[in-house]
Design a protein around this motif. Structure first.
Motif, short mmCIF file in Angstrom:
data_model
loop_
_atom_site.label_atom_id
_atom_site.label_comp_id
_atom_site.label_asym_id
_atom_site.label_seq_id
_atom_site.Cartn_x
_atom_site.Cartn_y
_atom_site.Cartn_z
N PHE A 7 0.82 -1.21 0.00
CA PHE A 7 0.00 0.00 0.00
C PHE A 7 0.86 1.27 0.00
CE2 PHE A 7 -3.47 -2.91 0.92
CZ PHE A 7 -4.45 -2.38 0.08
N TYR A 14 -3.70 4.85 -5.81
CA TYR A 14 -5.01 4.56 -5.22
C TYR A 14 -5.80 5.86 -4.98
CZ TYR A 14 -8.69 2.64 -2.33
OH TYR A 14 -9.93 2.29 -1.84
N GLY A 44 -8.03 1.34 8.45
CA GLY A 44 -7.84 1.02 7.03
C GLY A 44 -8.17 2.25 6.20
N MET A 46 -9.92 6.12 5.50
CA MET A 46 -11.25 6.71 5.67
C MET A 46 -12.25 6.03 4.74
SD MET A 46 -11.90 8.95 7.84
CE MET A 46 -13.26 9.93 7.23
N PRO A 48 -14.60 6.19 1.72
CA PRO A 48 -14.54 7.09 0.58
C PRO A 48 -15.78 7.99 0.49
CG PRO A 48 -14.25 4.80 -0.10
CD PRO A 48 -14.64 4.79 1.34
N ASP A 64 -4.14 3.13 10.02
CA ASP A 64 -3.82 2.36 8.81
C ASP A 64 -2.44 1.76 9.01
OD1 ASP A 64 -4.96 2.74 5.55
OD2 ASP A 64 -3.11 1.64 5.97
N VAL A 65 -2.20 0.61 8.36
CA VAL A 65 -0.90 -0.04 8.45
C VAL A 65 0.11 0.60 7.50
CG1 VAL A 65 -1.20 -1.86 6.70
CG2 VAL A 65 -0.09 -2.42 8.86
N MET A 69 -0.64 5.58 2.83
CA MET A 69 -2.10 5.67 2.72
C MET A 69 -2.64 6.68 3.72
SD MET A 69 -3.24 3.84 0.20
CE MET A 69 -4.98 3.45 0.39
N ASP A 84 -1.84 -1.70 13.01
CA ASP A 84 -2.44 -2.87 12.36
C ASP A 84 -3.81 -3.11 13.01
OD1 ASP A 84 -3.12 -5.70 11.82
OD2 ASP A 84 -1.12 -5.74 10.91
N ALA A 85 -4.80 -3.39 12.18
CA ALA A 85 -6.17 -3.60 12.69
C ALA A 85 -6.23 -4.72 13.71
CB ALA A 85 -7.10 -3.90 11.52
N PRO A 101 -13.54 0.48 6.62
CA PRO A 101 -13.94 0.75 5.23
C PRO A 101 -13.06 0.04 4.21
CG PRO A 101 -12.79 2.66 6.15
CD PRO A 101 -12.64 1.52 7.14
N VAL A 103 -11.39 -2.70 4.19
CA VAL A 103 -10.08 -3.15 4.68
C VAL A 103 -10.04 -4.66 4.93
CG1 VAL A 103 -10.64 -2.52 7.09
CG2 VAL A 103 -8.28 -2.78 6.43
N HIS A 106 -8.51 -7.26 2.63
CA HIS A 106 -7.05 -7.20 2.41
C HIS A 106 -6.26 -7.89 3.51
CE1 HIS A 106 -7.07 -4.62 -1.09
NE2 HIS A 106 -8.03 -3.91 -0.52
C1 LIG Z 1 -8.64 -0.81 -0.40
S1 LIG Z 1 -7.77 0.25 0.68
C2 LIG Z 1 -9.16 1.16 1.34
C3 LIG Z 1 -8.78 2.57 1.66
C4 LIG Z 1 -9.98 3.44 2.08
N1 LIG Z 1 -10.57 2.95 3.30
C5 LIG Z 1 -11.01 3.43 0.99
O1 LIG Z 1 -12.05 2.76 1.20
O2 LIG Z 1 -10.81 4.04 -0.05
C6 LIG Z 1 -7.35 -0.80 2.05
C7 LIG Z 1 -6.65 -0.07 3.18
O3 LIG Z 1 -6.48 -0.97 4.26
C8 LIG Z 1 -5.17 -0.78 4.79
N2 LIG Z 1 -4.79 -2.03 5.47
C9 LIG Z 1 -4.47 -3.23 4.90
N3 LIG Z 1 -4.18 -4.12 5.85
C10 LIG Z 1 -4.33 -3.49 7.05
C11 LIG Z 1 -4.17 -3.88 8.41
N4 LIG Z 1 -3.79 -5.13 8.73
N5 LIG Z 1 -4.41 -2.98 9.37
C12 LIG Z 1 -4.78 -1.71 9.06
N6 LIG Z 1 -4.94 -1.27 7.80
C13 LIG Z 1 -4.72 -2.15 6.81
C14 LIG Z 1 -4.32 -0.47 3.58
O4 LIG Z 1 -3.09 0.14 3.92
C15 LIG Z 1 -5.26 0.45 2.81
O5 LIG Z 1 -5.16 1.78 3.22
#
Ligand SMILES: C[S@@+](CC[C@H](N)C(=O)[O-])C[C@H]1O[C@@H](n2cnc3c(N)ncnc32)[C@H](O)[C@@H]1O
Length: 235
Positions: A7, A14, A44, A46, A48, A64-65, A69, A84-85, A101, A103, A106
């Motif tokens: 990311f 993105y 993860g 905001m 959108p 967010d990790v 991002m 990390d979530a 949102p 997340v 992933h």
């Molecule tokens: C598809 S993007 C979504 C971004 C935003 N929330 C949106 O909906 O447009 C996924 C997001 O989840 C974050 N992410 C992935 N794994 C994560 C984790 N284990 N903990 C926290 N955030 C994570 C990524 O860095 C990225 O910003």
């Protein structure tokens, strides 16, 4: 494969690309914003198409990790946390609402089975940081049971193919899986909302894969249904 590095690498692309889901995101944002108030954690990034006016009335933190991002949110003056979530750095019972949102699909640890386990870990962590009767909001792309089990069988091959492009495995879960995971993690009062925009067409182009921004497919070839689930943390 480290998702934070993935990311970090793709954050610019993105944030600069409309995946073709604008109307869905607008409906989801409206639904979430009608339900949240007080101290809110969005994990993860905001959600959108969020409303500046609504978020200015919240005590909001974005976790967010990926540092990249998070960058636009930090630069916009929001409070951010590189977390990390599955291991949030916040105290127990500290938020009124937690938003997840787009997340959860992933967080897979590169396998379909591990992805299911990791969703449970995230929900347990969300329940820990929620106040009594606080609410979680899961915005996701859900799949039918048939697609879900096909995804399970295809996961080793999908991981291999995505690996050639250095893209981590994603797993879209079914709505039934999310509901049962919420119940097992002691959430109650479940509510499902499907942000299906009126007037959408099967051939509207969408970009389904982060990391391949040139790939556009007609919506009908991407068998997911956007979903917003919300549930209350029972104690
Ligand atoms: C598809 S993007 C979504 C971004 C935003 N929330 C949106 O909906 O447009 C996924 C997001 O989840 C974050 N992410 C992935 N794994 C994560 C984790 N284990 N903990 C926290 N955030 C994570 C990524 O860095 C990225 O910003």
């Amino acid at each position: 494969m480290d998702p934070s590095q993935f990311f970090d690498r793709h954050a610019g692309e993105y944030h600069g690309t409309d995946a073709g889901m604008r109307a869905v995101h607008e409906l989801s944002a409206q639904h979430i914003e009608e339900g949240i108030a007080g101290r809110v954690l969005s994990v993860g990034g905001m959600w959108p198409r969020h409303s500046q006016e609504v978020i200015s009335n919240l005590d909001l933190t974005v976790a967010d990790v990926s540092a990249e991002m998070l960058r636009p949110h930090r630069e916009a003056g929001l409070s951010t946390a590189l977390d990390d979530a599955r291991a949030l750095s916040f105290s127990d019972a500290s938020f009124d609402h937690v938003v997840l949102p787009l997340v959860l699909h992933h967080i897979t640890d590169q396998s379909w089975i591990a992805a299911r386990r990791e969703v449970h870990k995230v929900l347990a962590e969300v329940r820990r940081v929620l106040k009594r009767a606080g609410r979680v909001w899961i915005s996701e792309l859900s799949v039918s049971r048939a697609i879900y089990w096909t995804e399970a069988l295809a996961a080793p091959f999908t991981r291999l193919v995505l690996g050639f492009a250095d893209i981590p495995l994603v797993v879209m879960h079914s709505a039934e899986f999310y509901r049962s995971a919420l119940r097992r993690e002691s959430f109650g009062d479940l509510h499902s909302y499907y942000p299906d925009p009126p007037g959408g067409s099967w051939h509207d182009p969408i970009r389904p894969i982060i990391g391949l921004p040139w790939l556009k497919v007609p919506r009908a070839f991407y068998p997911v249904r956007p979903l917003v689930l919300s549930a209350t943390a029972a104690r």
